[in-house]
Enzyme design. Structure first.
Site, PDB file in Angstrom:
ATOM      1  N   HIS A   1      47.956 -61.702  80.798  1.00 42.22           N
ATOM      2  CA  HIS A   1      46.887 -60.906  80.191  1.00 42.22           C
ATOM      3  C   HIS A   1      46.809 -59.542  80.865  1.00 42.22           C
ATOM      4  CE1 HIS A   1      46.000 -65.123  79.399  1.00 42.22           C
ATOM      5  NE2 HIS A   1      45.386 -64.710  78.310  1.00 42.22           N
TER       6      HIS A   1
ATOM      7  N   ASP B   1      33.169 -60.731  79.557  1.00 41.12           N
ATOM      8  CA  ASP B   1      32.253 -61.056  78.454  1.00 41.12           C
ATOM      9  C   ASP B   1      32.300 -62.549  78.129  1.00 41.12           C
ATOM     10  OD1 ASP B   1      31.442 -58.325  77.827  1.00 41.12           O
ATOM     11  OD2 ASP B   1      33.487 -58.054  77.084  1.00 41.12           O
TER      12      ASP B   1
ATOM     13  N   HIS C   1      44.006 -57.336  74.963  1.00 41.84           N
ATOM     14  CA  HIS C   1      43.629 -58.489  75.787  1.00 41.84           C
ATOM     15  C   HIS C   1      44.855 -59.185  76.400  1.00 41.84           C
ATOM     16  CE1 HIS C   1      41.556 -62.141  77.045  1.00 41.84           C
ATOM     17  NE2 HIS C   1      42.541 -62.801  76.451  1.00 41.84           N
TER      18      HIS C   1
ATOM     19  N   HIS D   1      22.209 -93.255  73.663  1.00 44.73           N
ATOM     20  CA  HIS D   1      22.027 -93.385  75.111  1.00 44.73           C
ATOM     21  C   HIS D   1      22.963 -94.421  75.735  1.00 44.73           C
ATOM     22  CE1 HIS D   1      18.678 -90.806  74.561  1.00 44.73           C
ATOM     23  NE2 HIS D   1      18.177 -91.014  75.758  1.00 44.73           N
TER      24      HIS D   1
END
Ligand SMILES: Cc1ncc(C[n+]2csc(CCOP(=O)(O)OP(=O)(O)O)c2C)c(N)n1
Length: 612
Positions: free
Chosen positions: A26, A149, A254, A438
């Protein structure tokens, strides 16, 4: 260009060259955030000649896709990453993984590929610092964290940020690479929030740096953040993703990979001309001076000296709910070692996983031994990973059915080999009348699928104490699954070895010669023993084994190698095995078990079919 700017550009060049050599990575964050790294490392207190020194400042790269940036920075700041190693970025068996996890020797404290978790781990590290600083004058350091971000979109960062504000973690400094671009496009496409207002609302000190591309502006912000006495700080640095290439400021930057020719051109414009992976002489000298000034300050002090003892946990052998047995075992390990501390997601009164005399951690009571995380299971687990990174032996708890909320952090505990103890109560159908939401039978198997994670399901208080002793002595990522209740075992058994490291399980024999073996875990051991008794009445002998940890059993087959039972047919008994393909029901537990066929009668029938 001045030497600092050229130093930043050298980080950029070495980062892009790694990505080019690997043909993957990247590049956008390398070009957009190198100055943030430089400013952070210039302010950080670390010792390249003693990288694991206890009181060093910690740096967490939550935006883990920026690994090439981290390696380039660590290389130049004197960690033991050789220049040739940079060429091996993302290669099988190399040290420089695509998303590094944990390797403090080369300055990788914690780096999370799964975005956002690094933020929460940094909160855990800062909690650890605050807690230790209250007891040891030798502890006084900052925790830095770089986020993008994406990290701040992830809910786990909200959970952890709220707690960091509440606990006034003033030595936590988060640097936000705020470029308003993510992978698919602009941040605004999917996020309309005022992040500054959010952090202010959570009790943070917010410093906005409009020229985040200037290392000096960020340096000034970090210096201001360090003087903050009451709040954690986030530095919102406005940056440009992929700075200085054609696609800068767009999502195309990116996953940027530049070819060698393009990097050569950039090197020229950056005033650091030279071949790939080269560092100009004066820049090399500049970094050598920094490394020299930072080296030698470390020492070998640690609060954990002399803590390498073996834990001893005993039980009385009484019928009790296993969450209570877990509570008693936990008190014993907590008394023996103050590295043991925990966290709760608002139901410790029910899971019983808390240290009775420990108190809740807070800014006013930093020596507290439990963290009240509120109903934030994922945040809790990721924070606890941070505690483990700092040397604690942490536990945290919730109901087994809610372990899904924590799974990404459990997976990172396992991947990073952190000694975190997850305590999940109300296993099986223990939540019978609360209904299937549950109940957790399917969770048992799904937890066992995580590599490197030991999942324990003890059957009584003696087995629970043995499991706790084993877990704390072995320091591996572990899950203990405990029943809400606990029937007394209807007969006594012999304890037999399941591992060379102290794990044991029961063998229940009868006077009759065994014709089949029943292997059961947790609450199903009682069921197996009921079936054994019924079969005994019909003159059919069986041997029942409890199996507190499937993983230890698989590694050490001594249990099934017992000569007298080796060749007998076996029935494995566990709610949820081999593959649970239904949800539970709402009703009385006995009725649900009958509906599912989990009755001694059904087992008797199965055994008879096997031996006839
Ligand atoms: C939990 C998680 N979801 C998705 C990804 C894949 N991913 C990696 S980076 C990225 C975009 C992040 O954007 P940002 O944080 O702004 O990074 P930048 O584009 O500035 O480098 C995504 C979606 C991931 N690593 N982790």
């Amino acid at each position: 260009m001045n030497i600092n700017e050229r130093a930043v550009n050298t980080i950029r060049a070495l980062g892009m060259e790694q990505i080019n050599a690997a043909n993957s990575g990247h590049g956008g964050i390398v070009l957009g955030a190198a100055q943030l790294m430089y400013a952070t490392y210039m302010n950080m207190n670390f010792d390249p000649s003693n990288p694991t020194w206890f009181n060093r400042d910690r740096f967490v790269l939550s935006a883990g896709h920026g690994s090439a940036l981290l390696y380039a920075t660590n290389h130049l700041f004197g960690f033991s990453i050789k220049r040739d190693e940079l060429r091996m970025f993302r290669h099988l068996d190399g040290r420089l993984h695509g998303h590094p996890e944990l390797d403090p020797e080369i300055g990788v404290e914690a780096t999370t590929g799964p975005l956002g978790q690094g933020f929460a781990m940094a909160v855990g590290l800062a909690v650890a610092e605050k807690k230790l600083a209250a007891s040891y004058k030798e502890v006084d350091h900052y925790t830095y964290c770089l986020v993008g971000d994406g990290c701040l979109m992830e809910g786990v960062s909200y959970e952890a940020a709220n707690l960091a504000g509440l606990w006034k973690l003033n030595k936590l400094i988060v640097i936000y690479d705020s470029n308003d671009i993510t992978l698919d496009g602009s941040r605004q496409m999917a996020d309309g929030e005022d992040v500054v207002a959010r952090f202010r609302a959570s009790g943070w000190n917010v410093i906005e740096v409009l020229d985040g591309m200037s290392w000096e502006a960020v340096d000034g912000a970090i210096k201001r953040a360090k003087s903050q006495k009451a709040k954690p700080t986030i530095i919102v640095a406005k940056t440009i993703l992929g700075h200085s290439v054609a696609s800068q400021g767009t999502s195309k930057a990116h996953g940027l990979i530049l070819g060698a020719d393009e990097i050569v051109k950039l090197r020229k414009s950056w005033d650091i001309e030279g071949e790939a992976f080269s560092v100009p002489g004066d820049v090399e000298e500049h970094f050598a001076k920094i490394v020299k000034s930072k080296s030698g300050k470390g020492n070998d002090w640690t609060p954990w000296k002399g803590k390498k003892h073996s834990f001893k946990v005993v039980a009385e052998g009484k019928a009790m709910a296993l969450r209570d047995a877990g509570h008693l075992a936990l008190q014993q390990v907590a008394k023996q070692d103050d590295r043991v501390m925990g966290a709760s997601a608002d139901i410790s009164s029910t899971t019983k996983a808390f240290i009775k005399e420990g108190g809740w951690f807070s800014n006013d009571f930093p020596t507290g031994r439990d963290l009240a995380c509120g109903v934030r299971e994922f945040g809790m687990a990721a924070i606890v990973n941070g505690l483990a990174l700092h040397g604690f032996l942490p536990y945290c708890s919730t109901f087994l059915a809610f372990s899904d909320y924590m799974r990404p952090a459990i997976r990172l505990s396992a991947l990073m080999k952190l000694p975190v103890h997850y305590i999940f109560s109300h296993d099986g159908l223990g939540h019978a009348q609360d209904g299937p939401t549950h109940q957790g039978p399917e969770h048992l198997q799904s937890l066992r699928l995580i590599p490197g994670l030991d999942v324990f399901r003890p059957c009584d208080d003696i087995e629970t104490s043995n499991v706790y002793e084993y877990i704390y002595n072995n320091g591996k990522p572990s899950v203990t699954v405990l029943s809400r209740g606990g029937d007394a075992l209807p007969r006594s058994g012999k304890r037999i070895k399941h591992s060379d490291k102290g794990l044991e399980g029961y063998l229940f024999d009868t006077k009759l010669e065994a014709r089949a073996v029943l292997i059961a875990t947790g609450t199903e051991v009682v069921l197996a023993l009921q079936a054994q008794e019924m079969l005994e009445k019909e003159k059919i002998g069986t041997a029942v084994y409890s199996l507190p940890c499937f993983e230890a059993f698989v590694k050490n087959r001594s249990m099934i190698k017992l000569p007298e039972h080796q060749h007998l047919p076996r029935l494995f008994l566990e709610l949820g095995s081999p593959s649970w393909n239904t949800f539970g029901f709402s009703g009385a537990e006995g009725d649900i078990r009958a509906r599912l066929g989990f009755t001694p009668e059904k087992i008797v029938k199965g055994i008879k079919e096997m031996i006839n």
